[in-house]
Design an enzyme around this catalytic site. Structure first.
Site, PDB file in Angstrom:
ATOM      1  CB  THR A 153      -0.896  -0.006   1.258  1.00 38.91           C
ATOM      2  OG1 THR A 153      -1.533   1.253   1.384  1.00 38.91           O
ATOM      3  CG2 THR A 153      -0.101  -0.249   2.532  1.00 38.91           C
ATOM      4  CG  ASP A 154      -1.153   4.981  -0.924  1.00 45.06           C
ATOM      5  OD1 ASP A 154      -1.696   4.323  -0.011  1.00 45.06           O
ATOM      6  OD2 ASP A 154      -1.755   5.863  -1.572  1.00 45.06           O
ATOM      7  CD  GLU A 155      -3.409   3.550   4.443  1.00 46.67           C
ATOM      8  OE1 GLU A 155      -3.211   3.362   5.643  1.00 46.67           O
ATOM      9  OE2 GLU A 155      -4.545   3.617   3.942  1.00 46.67           O
ATOM     10  CE1 TYR A 182      -3.429  -2.653   5.589  1.00 45.39           C
ATOM     11  CE2 TYR A 182      -3.299  -0.302   5.106  1.00 45.39           C
ATOM     12  CZ  TYR A 182      -3.362  -1.625   4.671  1.00 45.39           C
ATOM     13  OH  TYR A 182      -3.349  -1.895   3.321  1.00 45.39           O
ATOM     14  CE  LYS A 193      -0.052  -4.610   2.863  1.00 45.38           C
ATOM     15  NZ  LYS A 193      -0.448  -5.937   2.317  1.00 45.38           N
TER      16      LYS A 193
HETATM   17  P1  NAD Z   1      -9.754  -7.217   1.903  1.00 39.97           P
HETATM   18  O1  NAD Z   1      -9.771  -6.943   3.367  1.00 39.97           O
HETATM   19  O2  NAD Z   1     -10.966  -6.914   1.097  1.00 39.97           O
HETATM   20  O3  NAD Z   1      -9.450  -8.777   1.673  1.00 39.97           O
HETATM   21  C1  NAD Z   1      -8.453  -9.455   2.368  1.00 39.97           C
HETATM   22  C2  NAD Z   1      -8.591 -10.951   2.075  1.00 39.97           C
HETATM   23  O4  NAD Z   1      -7.533 -11.630   2.762  1.00 39.97           O
HETATM   24  C3  NAD Z   1      -9.906 -11.565   2.550  1.00 39.97           C
HETATM   25  O5  NAD Z   1     -10.445 -12.417   1.576  1.00 39.97           O
HETATM   26  C4  NAD Z   1      -9.505 -12.357   3.799  1.00 39.97           C
HETATM   27  O6  NAD Z   1     -10.336 -13.488   4.044  1.00 39.97           O
HETATM   28  C5  NAD Z   1      -8.085 -12.757   3.447  1.00 39.97           C
HETATM   29  N1  NAD Z   1      -7.266 -13.013   4.641  1.00 39.97           N
HETATM   30  C6  NAD Z   1      -7.120 -12.215   5.721  1.00 39.97           C
HETATM   31  N2  NAD Z   1      -6.333 -12.820   6.636  1.00 39.97           N
HETATM   32  C7  NAD Z   1      -5.953 -14.014   6.095  1.00 39.97           C
HETATM   33  C8  NAD Z   1      -5.132 -15.076   6.554  1.00 39.97           C
HETATM   34  N3  NAD Z   1      -4.555 -15.048   7.772  1.00 39.97           N
HETATM   35  N4  NAD Z   1      -4.951 -16.150   5.750  1.00 39.97           N
HETATM   36  C9  NAD Z   1      -5.554 -16.211   4.541  1.00 39.97           C
HETATM   37  N5  NAD Z   1      -6.347 -15.226   4.057  1.00 39.97           N
HETATM   38  C10 NAD Z   1      -6.547 -14.146   4.833  1.00 39.97           C
HETATM   39  O7  NAD Z   1      -8.477  -6.508   1.332  1.00 39.97           O
HETATM   40  P2  NAD Z   1      -8.270  -5.692  -0.038  1.00 39.97           P
HETATM   41  O8  NAD Z   1      -8.781  -4.333   0.127  1.00 39.97           O
HETATM   42  O9  NAD Z   1      -8.715  -6.537  -1.160  1.00 39.97           O
HETATM   43  O10 NAD Z   1      -6.670  -5.602  -0.055  1.00 39.97           O
HETATM   44  C11 NAD Z   1      -5.892  -6.658  -0.591  1.00 39.97           C
HETATM   45  C12 NAD Z   1      -4.430  -6.324  -0.438  1.00 39.97           C
HETATM   46  O11 NAD Z   1      -4.138  -5.121  -1.149  1.00 39.97           O
HETATM   47  C13 NAD Z   1      -3.979  -6.088   0.991  1.00 39.97           C
HETATM   48  O12 NAD Z   1      -2.697  -6.652   1.132  1.00 39.97           O
HETATM   49  C14 NAD Z   1      -3.944  -4.587   1.131  1.00 39.97           C
HETATM   50  O13 NAD Z   1      -2.975  -4.197   2.076  1.00 39.97           O
HETATM   51  C15 NAD Z   1      -3.538  -4.175  -0.263  1.00 39.97           C
HETATM   52  N6  NAD Z   1      -4.025  -2.849  -0.714  1.00 39.97           N
HETATM   53  C16 NAD Z   1      -5.349  -2.518  -0.615  1.00 39.97           C
HETATM   54  C17 NAD Z   1      -5.790  -1.288  -1.109  1.00 39.97           C
HETATM   55  C18 NAD Z   1      -7.250  -0.885  -1.051  1.00 39.97           C
HETATM   56  O14 NAD Z   1      -7.561   0.257  -1.368  1.00 39.97           O
HETATM   57  N7  NAD Z   1      -8.164  -1.760  -0.704  1.00 39.97           N
HETATM   58  C19 NAD Z   1      -4.866  -0.395  -1.669  1.00 39.97           C
HETATM   59  C20 NAD Z   1      -3.502  -0.756  -1.729  1.00 39.97           C
HETATM   60  C21 NAD Z   1      -3.107  -1.996  -1.258  1.00 39.97           C
HETATM   61  O1  DAU Z   2      -4.158   4.011   0.432  1.00 35.50           O
HETATM   62  C1  DAU Z   2      -4.377   2.639   0.311  1.00 35.50           C
HETATM   63  C2  DAU Z   2      -5.242   2.159   1.456  1.00 35.50           C
HETATM   64  O2  DAU Z   2      -6.571   2.634   1.199  1.00 35.50           O
HETATM   65  C3  DAU Z   2      -5.244   0.635   1.621  1.00 35.50           C
HETATM   66  O3  DAU Z   2      -3.957   0.207   1.949  1.00 35.50           O
HETATM   67  C4  DAU Z   2      -6.234   0.214   2.718  1.00 35.50           C
HETATM   68  O4  DAU Z   2      -6.293  -1.203   2.795  1.00 35.50           O
HETATM   69  C5  DAU Z   2      -7.604   0.755   2.354  1.00 35.50           C
HETATM   70  O5  DAU Z   2      -8.523   0.440   3.388  1.00 35.50           O
HETATM   71  C6  DAU Z   2      -7.555   2.281   2.150  1.00 35.50           C
HETATM   72  O6  DAU Z   2      -7.282   2.949   3.411  1.00 35.50           O
HETATM   73  P1  DAU Z   2      -8.058   4.282   3.841  1.00 35.50           P
HETATM   74  O7  DAU Z   2      -7.990   4.397   5.310  1.00 35.50           O
HETATM   75  O8  DAU Z   2      -7.617   5.442   3.022  1.00 35.50           O
HETATM   76  O9  DAU Z   2      -9.555   3.884   3.344  1.00 35.50           O
HETATM   77  P2  DAU Z   2     -10.990   4.120   4.019  1.00 35.50           P
HETATM   78  O10 DAU Z   2     -12.003   3.750   2.986  1.00 35.50           O
HETATM   79  O11 DAU Z   2     -11.100   3.495   5.356  1.00 35.50           O
HETATM   80  O12 DAU Z   2     -11.036   5.699   4.230  1.00 35.50           O
HETATM   81  C7  DAU Z   2     -10.869   6.594   3.143  1.00 35.50           C
HETATM   82  C8  DAU Z   2     -10.869   8.005   3.724  1.00 35.50           C
HETATM   83  O13 DAU Z   2     -12.189   8.299   4.205  1.00 35.50           O
HETATM   84  C9  DAU Z   2      -9.961   8.173   4.914  1.00 35.50           C
HETATM   85  O14 DAU Z   2      -9.368   9.466   4.884  1.00 35.50           O
HETATM   86  C10 DAU Z   2     -10.874   8.038   6.123  1.00 35.50           C
HETATM   87  C11 DAU Z   2     -12.189   8.597   5.617  1.00 35.50           C
HETATM   88  N1  DAU Z   2     -13.406   7.975   6.185  1.00 35.50           N
HETATM   89  C12 DAU Z   2     -13.502   6.609   6.153  1.00 35.50           C
HETATM   90  C13 DAU Z   2     -14.625   5.983   6.667  1.00 35.50           C
HETATM   91  C14 DAU Z   2     -14.736   4.469   6.647  1.00 35.50           C
HETATM   92  C15 DAU Z   2     -14.428   8.765   6.685  1.00 35.50           C
HETATM   93  O15 DAU Z   2     -14.354  10.007   6.684  1.00 35.50           O
HETATM   94  N2  DAU Z   2     -15.538   8.138   7.205  1.00 35.50           N
HETATM   95  C16 DAU Z   2     -15.674   6.779   7.221  1.00 35.50           C
HETATM   96  O16 DAU Z   2     -16.716   6.261   7.719  1.00 35.50           O
END
Ligand code: NAD
Ligand code: DAU
Length: 373
Positions: free
Chosen positions: A137-139, A179, A183
């Protein structure tokens, strides 16, 4: 049946993972795609119904932390590649329960790395033709300044940008939430396995994804669902935080290109060049939902409710993905306006999916579908 490649995709029942699994199963019938997921609250096999009976697809319910089980699976399936997405992914949950994040994201990744190392080093060809691709992730880079709160135009994008600085592949890691700390730690382990053992690894760091099948704890699906149900929309702080949004299928396409053509030991940043302040994106979501539901413009604006800010809330993320464009030719294909309309429409058209998730019914699907297989 013999396949050209045998690839484990971890976390394939989650949001991004299900798009990656479907892309690979469809596009590469000559590959065996093994979806390894332990179905936490975020894993939903209903996301994969379209492809669950394909000959080149196998689902395995397993925990990435279960080192002994992973060690047995690798020779059984002759695994030559990993695309590792499994993780705990929600920042708010990590603030309440950091241990789970360290266990899955750090120890789980280490368990996969060590199992892959032992198996691949036992083969006559060693690491030849193997690949361990870790999705991050970019975080991990921390937070950028909001040097231009009103936003300014940019040569890269039709949208505004909110500062002069971007995360580059060379930006120093500075994670703030449990988180992102977990990562960051997993990224370091992946790189250490390359540097120490010469494992062929790749790491990518991506910005916020949006699109179908995202768990409704994350901003966009949560707000779409709340608008539909006339529930309050909890905006953290002043809604001034900036995120860079990328359509999930564009991320899956990038993963495909990088898995096949990325340089060993490289890091690639993946982003949308698409910065939005939370409050502005929330207004776009409200406008789109109201339009598609046939409500008058502005109908749901009254649901906006400012609430206490997230602890340690990172102010701005903005990814520079020019390196990926230059080296491998990838760039986002979808304009945000098109992507958000598609996304809102998907959630409104798939209320059954949303209702199953919010009621918890989706968690019975594994038992019903796979128990006797
Ligand atoms: P998500 O939470 O939707 O899905 C995670 C999946 O991993 C689920 O299916 C869960 O069952 C599985 N999982 C969790 N713990 C596990 C374990 N111990 N063993 C096996 N499986 C397990 O996540 P996502 O949003 O699809 O993100 C996927 C990946 O991409 C993550 O590594 C996250 O850090 C990264 N990522 C997400 C975003 C985003 O915006 N969602 C952005 C950048 C990077
Ligand atoms: O940047 C990549 C990341 O983006 C991934 O690594 C994470 O897995 C993914 O969850 C996401 O993280 P964020 O914290 O940015 O996503 P989230 O959807 O939780 O929140 C987006 C923005 O909105 C953040 O600034 C928090 C704000 N927010 C979120 C929720 C859930 C609110 O203001 N209200 C809310 O109820």
């Amino acid at each position: 049946m013999s396949f050209k490649r045998n690839i484990i995709i971890t976390g394939g029942a989650g949001f991004i993972g299900c798009h990656v699994v479907k892309l690979f199963v469809d596009k590469y019938p000559e590959y065996h795609i093994i979806n390894l997921d332990n179905l936490t609250y975020a894993g939903n096999l209903a996301n994969l119904r379209d492809i669950e009976n394909r000959a080149n697809y196998t689902f395995i319910k397993a925990d990435i932390c279960d080192f002994d089980r992973i060690c047995k699976l690798l020779p059984e399936y002759r695994v030559d590649g990993f695309i590792h997405l499994a993780a705990e992914s929600h920042v708010d949950r990590s603030i309440k329960d950091p241990f789970t994040f360290a266990r899955t994201n750090v120890m789980g990744t280490l368990s996969l790395l060590q199992a892959a190392k032992l198996y691949w080093e036992s083969l006559p060809e060693g690491y030849e033709g193997k690949r361990f691709y870790h999705i991050s992730t970019d975080e991990v880079y921390g937070a950028l300044e909001l040097t231009c709160p009103e936003g300014m135009s940019s040569e890269f994008t039709a949208h505004k940008i909110y500062g002069d600085d971007f995360f580059k592949e060379t930006t120093k890691y500075n994670p703030h939430s449990p988180y992102s700390a977990s990562k960051a730690s997993s990224d370091h382990f992946v790189r250490a396995f390359h540097d120490t053992y010469k494992m062929p690894t790749i790491v990518t760091n991506c910005s916020n994804n949006y699109g179908p099948y995202q768990f409704p704890e994350k901003l966009i699906p949560l707000f779409i669902n709340n608008i539909r149900q006339r529930k309050p929309l909890p905006v953290y702080g002043k809604g001034e935080n900036v995120r860079d949004w990328l359509y999930v299928e564009d991320h899956a396409r990038a993963i495909d290109v990088i898995f096949h053509n990325g340089k060993i030991a490289a890091t690639y940043n993946i982003g949308g060049f698409n910065e939005w302040k939370n409050i502005d994106i929330i207004k776009v979501v409200i406008k789109t939902v109201d339009k598609l539901l046939g409500n008058p413009e502005g109908h749901s604006l009254d649901l906006i409710t400012y609430v206490t800010d997230r602890k340690g809330h990172d102010l701005r993320y903005a990814i520079d993905s020019t390196n990926l464009k230059k080296e491998l030719g990838w760039e986002p294909s979808l304009q945000f306006e098109e992507g958000i309309e598609k996304t809102v429409k998907w959630y409104l058209d798939n209320q059954e999916w949303m209702d199953n998730v919010t009621s918890g019914d989706y968690q019975r699907y594994y038992e019903e579908t796979y128990r006797n297989k």
